[in-house]
Design a protein around this motif. Structure first.
Motif, PDB file in Angstrom:
ATOM      1  N   ARG A  14       0.846  -1.196   0.000  1.00 34.36           N
ATOM      2  CA  ARG A  14       0.000   0.000   0.000  1.00 34.36           C
ATOM      3  C   ARG A  14       0.879   1.242   0.000  1.00 34.36           C
ATOM      4  O   ARG A  14       2.056   1.186   0.384  1.00 34.36           O
ATOM      5  N   PRO A  15       0.348   2.407  -0.434  1.00 35.33           N
ATOM      6  CA  PRO A  15       1.155   3.631  -0.416  1.00 35.33           C
ATOM      7  C   PRO A  15       1.642   3.986   0.976  1.00 35.33           C
ATOM      8  O   PRO A  15       2.765   4.435   1.161  1.00 35.33           O
ATOM      9  N   ARG A  16       0.791   3.797   1.972  1.00 31.10           N
ATOM     10  CA  ARG A  16       1.138   4.040   3.364  1.00 31.10           C
ATOM     11  C   ARG A  16       0.042   3.442   4.240  1.00 31.10           C
ATOM     12  O   ARG A  16      -1.097   3.255   3.800  1.00 31.10           O
ATOM     13  N   VAL A  17       0.376   3.151   5.475  1.00 26.41           N
ATOM     14  CA  VAL A  17      -0.623   2.824   6.492  1.00 26.41           C
ATOM     15  C   VAL A  17      -0.504   3.899   7.555  1.00 26.41           C
ATOM     16  O   VAL A  17       0.514   3.989   8.254  1.00 26.41           O
ATOM     17  N   LYS A  18      -1.528   4.709   7.670  1.00 24.54           N
ATOM     18  CA  LYS A  18      -1.450   5.910   8.496  1.00 24.54           C
ATOM     19  C   LYS A  18      -1.572   5.610   9.990  1.00 24.54           C
ATOM     20  O   LYS A  18      -2.284   4.691  10.396  1.00 24.54           O
ATOM     21  N   PHE A  19      -0.892   6.436  10.765  1.00 20.74           N
ATOM     22  CA  PHE A  19      -1.201   6.521  12.181  1.00 20.74           C
ATOM     23  C   PHE A  19      -2.474   7.351  12.326  1.00 20.74           C
ATOM     24  O   PHE A  19      -2.628   8.383  11.660  1.00 20.74           O
ATOM     25  N   THR A  20      -3.358   6.930  13.195  1.00 20.10           N
ATOM     26  CA  THR A  20      -4.601   7.671  13.387  1.00 20.10           C
ATOM     27  C   THR A  20      -4.715   8.268  14.782  1.00 20.10           C
ATOM     28  O   THR A  20      -5.696   8.948  15.081  1.00 20.10           O
ATOM     29  N   GLU A  21      -3.733   8.019  15.625  1.00 21.65           N
ATOM     30  CA  GLU A  21      -3.714   8.584  16.970  1.00 21.65           C
ATOM     31  C   GLU A  21      -2.575   9.591  17.075  1.00 21.65           C
ATOM     32  O   GLU A  21      -1.440   9.300  16.683  1.00 21.65           O
ATOM     33  N   VAL A  22      -2.883  10.770  17.604  1.00 18.71           N
ATOM     34  CA  VAL A  22      -1.873  11.816  17.755  1.00 18.71           C
ATOM     35  C   VAL A  22      -0.709  11.318  18.597  1.00 18.71           C
ATOM     36  O   VAL A  22       0.465  11.592  18.297  1.00 18.71           O
ATOM     37  N   ALA A  23      -1.007  10.591  19.659  1.00 17.95           N
ATOM     38  CA  ALA A  23       0.063  10.108  20.552  1.00 17.95           C
ATOM     39  C   ALA A  23       1.059   9.232  19.799  1.00 17.95           C
ATOM     40  O   ALA A  23       2.275   9.311  20.043  1.00 17.95           O
ATOM     41  N   ASP A  24       0.571   8.404  18.886  1.00 15.51           N
ATOM     42  CA  ASP A  24       1.475   7.543  18.112  1.00 15.51           C
ATOM     43  C   ASP A  24       2.353   8.379  17.185  1.00 15.51           C
ATOM     44  O   ASP A  24       3.548   8.103  17.020  1.00 15.51           O
ATOM     45  N   MET A  25       1.769   9.390  16.561  1.00 15.46           N
ATOM     46  CA  MET A  25       2.550  10.262  15.684  1.00 15.46           C
ATOM     47  C   MET A  25       3.634  10.992  16.472  1.00 15.46           C
ATOM     48  O   MET A  25       4.794  11.071  16.040  1.00 15.46           O
ATOM     49  N   VAL A  26       3.243  11.537  17.624  1.00 13.45           N
ATOM     50  CA  VAL A  26       4.202  12.282  18.447  1.00 13.45           C
ATOM     51  C   VAL A  26       5.326  11.370  18.917  1.00 13.45           C
ATOM     52  O   VAL A  26       6.502  11.770  18.947  1.00 13.45           O
ATOM     53  N   ALA A  27       4.999  10.135  19.266  1.00 10.23           N
ATOM     54  CA  ALA A  27       6.033   9.198  19.729  1.00 10.23           C
ATOM     55  C   ALA A  27       7.051   8.909  18.635  1.00 10.23           C
ATOM     56  O   ALA A  27       8.261   8.855  18.890  1.00 10.23           O
ATOM     57  N   VAL A  28       6.577   8.727  17.394  1.00  6.80           N
ATOM     58  CA  VAL A  28       7.493   8.482  16.279  1.00  6.80           C
ATOM     59  C   VAL A  28       8.374   9.702  16.042  1.00  6.80           C
ATOM     60  O   VAL A  28       9.591   9.591  15.841  1.00  6.80           O
ATOM     61  N   ALA A  29       7.758  10.898  16.072  1.00  4.36           N
ATOM     62  CA  ALA A  29       8.523  12.128  15.842  1.00  4.36           C
ATOM     63  C   ALA A  29       9.540  12.355  16.950  1.00  4.36           C
ATOM     64  O   ALA A  29      10.664  12.818  16.700  1.00  4.36           O
ATOM     65  N   ALA A  30       9.174  12.022  18.187  1.00  6.01           N
ATOM     66  CA  ALA A  30      10.068  12.262  19.327  1.00  6.01           C
ATOM     67  C   ALA A  30      11.284  11.356  19.304  1.00  6.01           C
ATOM     68  O   ALA A  30      12.294  11.654  19.958  1.00  6.01           O
ATOM     69  N   ALA A  31      11.196  10.254  18.568  1.00  3.76           N
ATOM     70  CA  ALA A  31      12.322   9.318  18.511  1.00  3.76           C
ATOM     71  C   ALA A  31      13.441   9.807  17.605  1.00  3.76           C
ATOM     72  O   ALA A  31      14.518   9.203  17.575  1.00  3.76           O
ATOM     73  N   VAL A  32      13.208  10.884  16.866  1.00  7.08           N
ATOM     74  CA  VAL A  32      14.249  11.429  15.993  1.00  7.08           C
ATOM     75  C   VAL A  32      15.346  12.021  16.857  1.00  7.08           C
ATOM     76  O   VAL A  32      15.072  12.835  17.753  1.00  7.08           O
ATOM     77  N   PRO A  33      16.618  11.660  16.642  1.00  6.79           N
ATOM     78  CA  PRO A  33      17.704  12.180  17.474  1.00  6.79           C
ATOM     79  C   PRO A  33      17.809  13.695  17.380  1.00  6.79           C
ATOM     80  O   PRO A  33      17.606  14.290  16.310  1.00  6.79           O
ATOM     81  N   GLU A  34      18.075  14.331  18.503  1.00  7.50           N
ATOM     82  CA  GLU A  34      18.308  15.769  18.515  1.00  7.50           C
ATOM     83  C   GLU A  34      19.601  16.076  17.763  1.00  7.50           C
ATOM     84  O   GLU A  34      20.578  15.336  17.878  1.00  7.50           O
ATOM     85  N   PRO A  35      19.643  17.177  16.979  1.00  4.95           N
ATOM     86  CA  PRO A  35      20.905  17.555  16.354  1.00  4.95           C
ATOM     87  C   PRO A  35      21.912  17.973  17.414  1.00  4.95           C
ATOM     88  O   PRO A  35      21.533  18.323  18.532  1.00  4.95           O
ATOM     89  N   PRO A  36      23.202  17.892  17.105  1.00  8.48           N
ATOM     90  CA  PRO A  36      24.222  18.299  18.075  1.00  8.48           C
ATOM     91  C   PRO A  36      23.968  19.713  18.582  1.00  8.48           C
ATOM     92  O   PRO A  36      23.438  20.559  17.870  1.00  8.48           O
ATOM     93  N   ILE A  37      24.359  19.992  19.831  1.00  7.23           N
ATOM     94  CA  ILE A  37      24.063  21.283  20.439  1.00  7.23           C
ATOM     95  C   ILE A  37      24.680  22.429  19.658  1.00  7.23           C
ATOM     96  O   ILE A  37      24.097  23.505  19.540  1.00  7.23           O
ATOM     97  N   ALA A  38      25.857  22.199  19.077  1.00  3.75           N
ATOM     98  CA  ALA A  38      26.500  23.279  18.317  1.00  3.75           C
ATOM     99  C   ALA A  38      25.632  23.659  17.116  1.00  3.75           C
ATOM    100  O   ALA A  38      25.481  24.849  16.793  1.00  3.75           O
ATOM    101  N   ARG A  39      25.033  22.643  16.460  1.00  6.06           N
ATOM    102  CA  ARG A  39      24.193  22.932  15.304  1.00  6.06           C
ATOM    103  C   ARG A  39      22.912  23.660  15.739  1.00  6.06           C
ATOM    104  O   ARG A  39      22.429  24.550  15.068  1.00  6.06           O
ATOM    105  N   ARG A  40      22.366  23.258  16.913  1.00  9.32           N
ATOM    106  CA  ARG A  40      21.160  23.929  17.392  1.00  9.32           C
ATOM    107  C   ARG A  40      21.441  25.382  17.730  1.00  9.32           C
ATOM    108  O   ARG A  40      20.640  26.268  17.442  1.00  9.32           O
ATOM    109  N   LEU A  41      22.588  25.635  18.351  1.00  7.82           N
ATOM    110  CA  LEU A  41      22.944  27.013  18.687  1.00  7.82           C
ATOM    111  C   LEU A  41      23.135  27.847  17.431  1.00  7.82           C
ATOM    112  O   LEU A  41      22.693  28.999  17.354  1.00  7.82           O
ATOM    113  N   LEU A  42      23.794  27.267  16.421  1.00  6.07           N
ATOM    114  CA  LEU A  42      24.005  27.989  15.169  1.00  6.07           C
ATOM    115  C   LEU A  42      22.676  28.283  14.490  1.00  6.07           C
ATOM    116  O   LEU A  42      22.454  29.389  13.990  1.00  6.07           O
ATOM    117  N   ALA A  43      21.776  27.282  14.510  1.00  6.61           N
ATOM    118  CA  ALA A  43      20.468  27.498  13.895  1.00  6.61           C
ATOM    119  C   ALA A  43      19.727  28.627  14.594  1.00  6.61           C
ATOM    120  O   ALA A  43      19.076  29.455  13.963  1.00  6.61           O
TER     121      ALA A  43
END
Length: 561
Positions: free
Chosen positions: A528-557
């Motif tokens: 299938r093209p995709r199987v969607k998440f239908t719960e906000v909590a599930d979406m947020v959990a997937v997004a939160a698992a993305v590693p934070e960029p290094p602090i130097a990059r965050r400061l520069l941004a």
């Protein structure tokens, strides 16, 4: 071998500017563009260069020799838009290349232009695209959901995957320098209009028309009475409607209103579940259709066949994929209207309706029945819906249909935005070419703009929002150049800090890409093209698992912002 525009046309207009011989109309500068049901290629003038194919964001254009059997009716439909001309004359006598509107130019010296766009649907993404044609612009796009793209994700029927392909264009926009997503952030709850203006020169609201127009008849509060729009959102897995009760245990569903959304609902509820299983339909909706008892969806219109609200392209698509029938009395109405019709699109609809079979007592497969001149009178039932009563329009004759599900599809309304004026009668924010206007004074509201349905009402198609957003952005940039927009009082880096303080579960571009990748991976596993998440909590959990960029990059941004 001329090219042909098919049902998937979104009226974006990119093909118009790509064509070297101006054989695609109506163009965005022509009066009929905003109301046209689709764009059309002139088969005589087409030089078969294929430039339009590359420009089309939804894959709606193909050579006439490569159309499927279902698409063949679009060959005469495209041709019928153009006048006949003498042999050897390629272009109509008044033909000229459509003027390419220049991108707005930032001429004011000093600070970069910073704009907040509220809403990440087509109007919002097109507005961001137009703003980011300049180097000295930063755009922050806000959406209350953790996923972007609005009605393209949640409002386009899942069996129209080509139309949903416009998101590939939107993905390129959100990859541009100066673009930032703040998803799962609700303006009016996490941030106010005034706070947005403290961090931006201007705010563009592209929030659409989120409310259904409600049918004011007895019984609409019964379980089993709802709206087609909510049902499409449930079909698409919108988190606000994931738990909607859509009862398909009865043999008949009645849809009141016969626009394109009504056709979408009817088509999905009568489709082969195995066909739907190859789309991005929600798992809940797919299971419901697999176990459905529905044998007929009746689409009931208050007026006659000549006033059908669905577009001709959608009718062609419907009749080529579904079993569509008419009652004998409705066939008589079609013939009456056809005798007096002159508008080509109306004639085209009526000619197709005239070919539909007469409804029999039994259906070999789930079918769609179009019916006319029925004015809804009351929804029937005690504890839940068990029928609906109509009146023959203009008479007192009562017509009852037994049904367990009644859905209305009679239009949309915009909703008021805190801090801005609202025209309750028109259900839009009062504006002049996208500039929000104070109705008490007639003067522009400083820094406030609108685009899309909240600007012009619920008209047009996905791509119509492009020219709408271009107009708004052009006026916004003119106001910036004229010094009419106040510079932000707060440093840009403080905005991110404020948002994360108010909404720790904010989803940024990296978070959305993680959600997107997870959904498409789930889809790959099932073909299938995709199987969607239908719960906000599930979406947020997937997004939160993305590693934070290094602090130097965050400061520069933060410094660069």
């Amino acid at each position: 071998m001329p090219h042909v525009i098919t049902q998937s046309c979104c009226s974006d207009g990119s093909c118009v500017y790509a064509c070297p011989v101006n054989c695609i109309h109506p163009s965005p500068d022509e009066p009929g563009f905003a109301t046209a049901e689709m764009l059309y290629i002139d088969p005589v003038a087409c030089v078969d260069c294929g430039a339009c194919v590359s420009a089309c964001p939804v894959g709606a254009i193909a050579p006439d020799s490569k159309l499927t059997d279902k698409q063949l009716p679009f060959i005469p439909l495209n041709a019928a838009f153009y006048p006949e001309r003498p042999a050897g004359v390629k272009l109509p006598p008044t033909s000229k290349l459509a003027p390419v509107l220049p991108a707005p130019q930032i001429r004011r010296s000093g600070a970069d232009l910073t704009v907040a766009v509220v809403g990440s649907g087509p109007a919002g993404m097109y507005a961001a695209d137009e703003l980011l044609t300049q180097n000295r612009v930063r755009v922050n796009v806000f959406d209350k959901l953790p996923t972007p793209f609005g009605l393209v994700r949640a409002g386009v029927a899942p069996d129209h995957q080509n139309t949903k392909g416009v998101t590939s264009l939107f993905e390129r926009i959100n990859s541009r320098t100066g673009f930032t997503f703040y998803l799962n952030v609700e303006v009016g709850r996490h941030l106010s209009h005034e706070e947005l203006l403290r961090h931006h020169h201007a705010v563009v609201y592209t929030v659409g028309a989120p409310n259904d127009r409600r049918l004011d008849i007895a019984g609409m509060d019964l379980p089993g009475a709802g709206t087609a729009t909510e049902t499409v959102a449930w079909i698409n897995g919108h988190p606000d409607f994931a738990d909607l009760t859509v009862d398909l245990r009865h043999e008949r569903v009645v849809v009141i209103g016969n626009g394109n959304v009504a056709l979408d609902v009817a088509r999905i509820l009568t489709a082969d579940p195995d066909d739907l299983a190859r789309t991005d339909i929600s798992d809940t909706a797919l299971d419901a259709v697999r176990n459905s008892a529905v044998r007929e969806v009746v689409i009931a219109a208050r007026r006659g066949p000549a006033d059908s609200a669905f577009t001709l392209p959608e009718l062609i698509g419907l009749t080529s994929t579904a079993e569509v029938v008419l009652a004998a009395e409705d066939h008589d109405l079609v013939q009456q209207d056809l005798a007096g019709a002159s508008d080509p699109l109306t004639v085209g609809k009526l000619e197709i309706l005239a070919t539909l079979p007469v409804a029999s007592q039994t259906a070999a497969r789930p079918r769609i029945r179009l019916t006319y001149n029925l004015t809804p009178h009351s929804v029937l039932g005690d504890e839940r819906v068990d029928g609906i009563e109509f009146r023959r329009t203009g008479t007192d004759e009562a017509v009852r249909l037994d049904t367990g599900l009644v859905l209305t599809s009679i239009g949309y309304r915009g909703a008021p935005i805190t801090g801005l004026p609202f025209d309750d009668a028109a259900a839009v924010v009062p504006n002049r070419d996208g500039r929000v206007i104070d109705p008490a004074t007639g003067n522009p509201v400083a820094g406030a703009y609108v685009a899309g349905w909240i600007k012009r009402g619920p008209t047009g198609f996905i791509g119509t929002n492009k020219s709408c957003a271009m107009q708004t952005v052009s006026n916004l940039v003119d106001d910036f150049n004229a010094g009419l927009l106040t510079d932000p009082a707060a440093r840009p880096a403080l905005l991110d800090k404020l948002i994360r303080c108010r909404q720790p579960d904010v989803v940024d571009t990296a978070g959305w890409r993680a959600i997107d990748a997870a959904e498409t991976a789930r889809g790959d596993a099932e073909g299938r093209p995709r199987v969607k998440f239908t719960e906000v909590a599930d979406m947020v959990a997937v997004a939160a698992a993305v590693p934070e960029p290094p602090i130097a990059r965050r400061l520069l941004a933060g410094l660069l912002r």
